[in-house]
Design an enzyme around this catalytic site. Structure first.
Site, PDB file in Angstrom:
ATOM      1  N   ASN B  65     -16.891  97.196 -41.396  1.00 35.42           N
ATOM      2  CA  ASN B  65     -17.018  98.416 -41.193  1.00 35.42           C
ATOM      3  C   ASN B  65     -15.873  99.123 -41.273  1.00 35.42           C
ATOM      4  OD1 ASN B  65     -15.556  99.787 -38.386  1.00 35.42           O
ATOM      5  ND2 ASN B  65     -16.128  97.867 -38.050  1.00 35.42           N
ATOM      6  N   ILE B  67     -15.737 103.030 -40.295  1.00 31.21           N
ATOM      7  CA  ILE B  67     -16.281 104.292 -39.719  1.00 31.21           C
ATOM      8  C   ILE B  67     -15.339 105.474 -39.724  1.00 31.21           C
ATOM      9  CG2 ILE B  67     -17.327 105.125 -37.397  1.00 31.21           C
ATOM     10  CD1 ILE B  67     -18.786 102.722 -38.861  1.00 31.21           C
ATOM     11  N   ASN B  95      -9.818 104.035 -25.232  1.00 26.84           N
ATOM     12  CA  ASN B  95      -9.043 103.453 -26.545  1.00 26.84           C
ATOM     13  C   ASN B  95      -8.340 104.566 -27.190  1.00 26.84           C
ATOM     14  OD1 ASN B  95      -9.192 102.813 -29.622  1.00 26.84           O
ATOM     15  ND2 ASN B  95      -9.347 100.849 -28.663  1.00 26.84           N
ATOM     16  N   ASN B 123      -4.774 101.469 -29.313  1.00 25.16           N
ATOM     17  CA  ASN B 123      -5.154 100.661 -30.773  1.00 25.16           C
ATOM     18  C   ASN B 123      -4.061 100.935 -31.585  1.00 25.16           C
ATOM     19  OD1 ASN B 123      -6.391  99.590 -32.946  1.00 25.16           O
ATOM     20  ND2 ASN B 123      -7.382 101.624 -33.253  1.00 25.16           N
ATOM     21  N   CYS B 126      -3.418 101.238 -36.279  1.00 25.78           N
ATOM     22  CA  CYS B 126      -3.469 102.648 -36.856  1.00 25.78           C
ATOM     23  C   CYS B 126      -2.053 102.834 -38.043  1.00 25.78           C
ATOM     24  CB  CYS B 126      -3.316 103.753 -36.027  1.00 25.78           C
ATOM     25  SG  CYS B 126      -4.863 103.952 -35.062  1.00 25.78           S
ATOM     26  N   ASN B 188      -8.319  92.577 -32.600  1.00 25.07           N
ATOM     27  CA  ASN B 188      -9.038  93.595 -33.339  1.00 25.07           C
ATOM     28  C   ASN B 188      -9.821  92.858 -34.603  1.00 25.07           C
ATOM     29  OD1 ASN B 188     -10.099  96.344 -34.208  1.00 25.07           O
ATOM     30  ND2 ASN B 188      -8.136  97.228 -33.406  1.00 25.07           N
ATOM     31  N   GLY B 239     -13.732  88.821 -30.161  1.00 27.94           N
ATOM     32  CA  GLY B 239     -14.064  88.392 -31.416  1.00 27.94           C
ATOM     33  C   GLY B 239     -15.186  87.469 -31.742  1.00 27.94           C
TER      34      GLY B 239
END
Lengths: 252, 300
Positions: B65, B67, B95, B123, B126, B188, B239
């Site tokens: 993905n 998004i 998040n 997160n 980034c 992640n 996961g």
């Protein structure tokens, strides 16, 4: 929205590589509106469910129409009556057909026939005169089933009916509903900006959380085919930004 | 089934993972009794439009993905969602995402004390625009700097979601623990790519995407285990969890709780099934509580 463990009840061929599958799904059959879809999964199947417009309902059964274009749909078509499926739906916003228009034209390209039998039924029940234009590459790609007061066939190669696109063959009407490849829907938007069209997109969850089924809008930004769609006013969609090729048969 | 994780008490060990659960208002079929907690879709200070379609591509036992962290921005989140969360009987973590350490800090300050927000999940996957787009999560100093920037600006529990795209997850885990993280979330998505043989181009418009789903599960169990061995703070395993047995693998590997993500796309009731299955496993094994579950966590 219902999550049902359902039995496959039947399968019939309606065109070259095109099949209709039926399943027992009473709660969905009782509540689905034309243009809404179901997200279908099966054990040993691919990870993600596959979205299909509801094609017809018959008592407690619903039907979907599909072509074997990928491994997932091939597996689905290899199943037999009695095999189990997981069916999530009805999902999305349908055409929302309501009284007012006196005539309606349904324009379908290829597997875009999917939402049309329900649309024809709803329009009939509201007293509308229904014309249905089926388009496909050639005669053998057309769906053999139809509904409506007038049926028009259109083939790119002229092997049946009008030689040319379904959009070119379609008569005008008070209400225009369309489903098919996004390129065809872009042509619908040019001729009838107010038409209601059901788009094809990649889809993940079908319930609005994954944001995978983004539909680019002319006013900017994206919304979700599974939630705000899959039916849009034709002129609202930014057609050049919406991909048109899918690895599996989706006309949700 | 209750567990204590990094500053909060959860009624169950199964949480909804960020980006797979929206803001908690989208899935009507969900059995909320089974939710230990929820992590919101990733939020930035400002609204984000997201990437062009195609955004997802299915792969063997998984999906990619991209998004693009589409979202309404923190002010809309506080206005539209936090008041709902304040009425719920499970904690909601937000998040948080930024392009600079300072942006993460600003988000932390803005969310501190907002009713309905029980904690923050950073997160760190980034790109850091101040370091030429290098990912915060790949560099122990940058990861620690972001954690510190958040820690200084909030009294909320702070969890850090680790990226698997590193050569030694233990180094990053220790760096963010030292910078004040209350718990780690591991891991992640993996960065992946898939090509379309009709167009001869990537299947995703963004070219690459995050790989999730059962395909990554053994990789994730290993990395969560490595992280758990490296630190004293709790680790939340993530996961490819689909069934209770998958979640139990993470718990036995040293995790205190788990997050379920992609499985929710396929089965809106996945979290309840995982939660109930863990309970059934404990009963079948004669274990009185989840803390009695044997953990394989050698300290060497």
């Amino acid at each position: 929205m219902f999550l049902l463990d359902v039995a496959l009840t039947g399968k019939r061929q309606v065109g070259r590589d095109m099949f209709v599958i039926s399943m027992d799904a009473p709660e969905i059959a009782a509540s689905v509106r034309a243009g809404q879809f179901v997200n279908v999964g099966w054990s040993r199947g691919p990870l993600l469910r596959r979205p299909f417009s509801v094609y017809r309902t018959d008592g407690e059964r619903i039907e979907i129409v599909l072509k074997a274009v990928g491994e997932g749909t091939a597996e689905l078509l290899a199943m037999n009556p009695g095999d189990r499926l997981s069916c999530l739906g009805p999902l999305g916003h349908g055409f929302g057909i309501s009284s007012g228009p006196k005539t309606v034209v349904l324009i379908s390209g290829g597997l875009g026939v999917a939402p049309m039998p329900l649309a024809a039924r709803e329009a009939h029940s509201l007293g509308m005169r229904v014309s249905w234009v089926h388009g496909a590459r050639s005669a053998s790609d057309l769906c053999s089933e139809s509904a409506g007061d007038e049926v028009v066939w259109a083939t790119d190669d002229g092997s049946k009916g009008f030689g040319g696109t379904a959009v070119a063959a379609a008569p005008d009407a008070d209400l225009v509903l369309a489903c098919g490849p996004n390129r065809m829907l872009a042509a619908v938007a040019d001729r009838w900006p107010g038409a209601l069209v059901a788009v094809e997109t990649y889809m993940g969850c079908g319930t609005g959380v994954c944001l995978g089924c983004a539909v680019p809008l002319k006013r900017g930004g994206y919304d979700r085919a599974c939630s705000e769609g899959p039916v849009y006013r034709a002129s609202d969609v930014d057609w050049p930004s919406l991909p048109s090729h899918l690895p599996y048969a989706v006309t949700a | 089934m209750s567990v204590a994780v990094g500053g909060v008490s959860l009624r169950g060990p199964v949480l909804a993972a960020s980006g797979t659960f929206g803001y908690g208002t989208e899935i009507p079929l969900l059995e909320r009794r089974a939710l230990g907690g929820m992590v919101s879709k990733g939020i930035f200070l400002r609204p984000r439009k997201g990437t062009a379609p195609p955004r997802i591509a299915e792969t063997p036992s998984g999906m990619l993905n991209a998004i693009g962290l589409q979202g309404p921005g923190v002010e809309a989140l506080i206005r539209d969602y936090a008041p709902k969360w304040a009425e719920w009987d499970f904690p909601v973590f937000v998040n948080i995402n930024g392009e600079t350490a300072a942006e993460y800090g600003e988000l932390a300050a803005r969310l501190d004390g907002v009713p309905g927000v029980s904690g923050l999940e950073i997160n760190i996957s980034c790109p850091n625009v101040e370091q030429g787009g290098l990912y915060f999560g790949n560099d122990p100093r940058a990861a620690a700097a972001v954690t510190e920037a958040v820690r200084r600006r909030t009294r909320l529990p702070v969890w850090v979601k680790l990226t698997p795209m590193v050569s030694d997850i233990g180094v990053i885990a220790r760096a963010v623990e030292a910078a004040g993280a209350d718990a780690l979330c591991a891991i992640n998505t993996f960065v992946g790519m898939s090509m379309d043989l009709n167009t001869y181009r990537p299947r995703l418009s963004f070219r690459t995407g995050g790989l999730s789903g059962p395909a990554i599960r053994p990789l994730a169990v290993h990395l969560a285990h490595q992280a758990a061995r490296a630190v004293r703070i709790p680790v939340i395993g993530i996961g490819g969890i689909v069934r209770a047995e998958d979640a139990l693998e993470f718990l036995v590997a040293g995790c205190t709780a788990v997050q379920v993500g992609t499985a929710t796309f396929v089965n809106p009731c996945a979290i309840a099934e995982v939660h109930d299955g863990i309970g059934a496993f404990l009963r079948a094994k004669g274990l009185a509580s989840i803390s009695d579950l044997p953990r394989y966590l050698p300290r060497d």
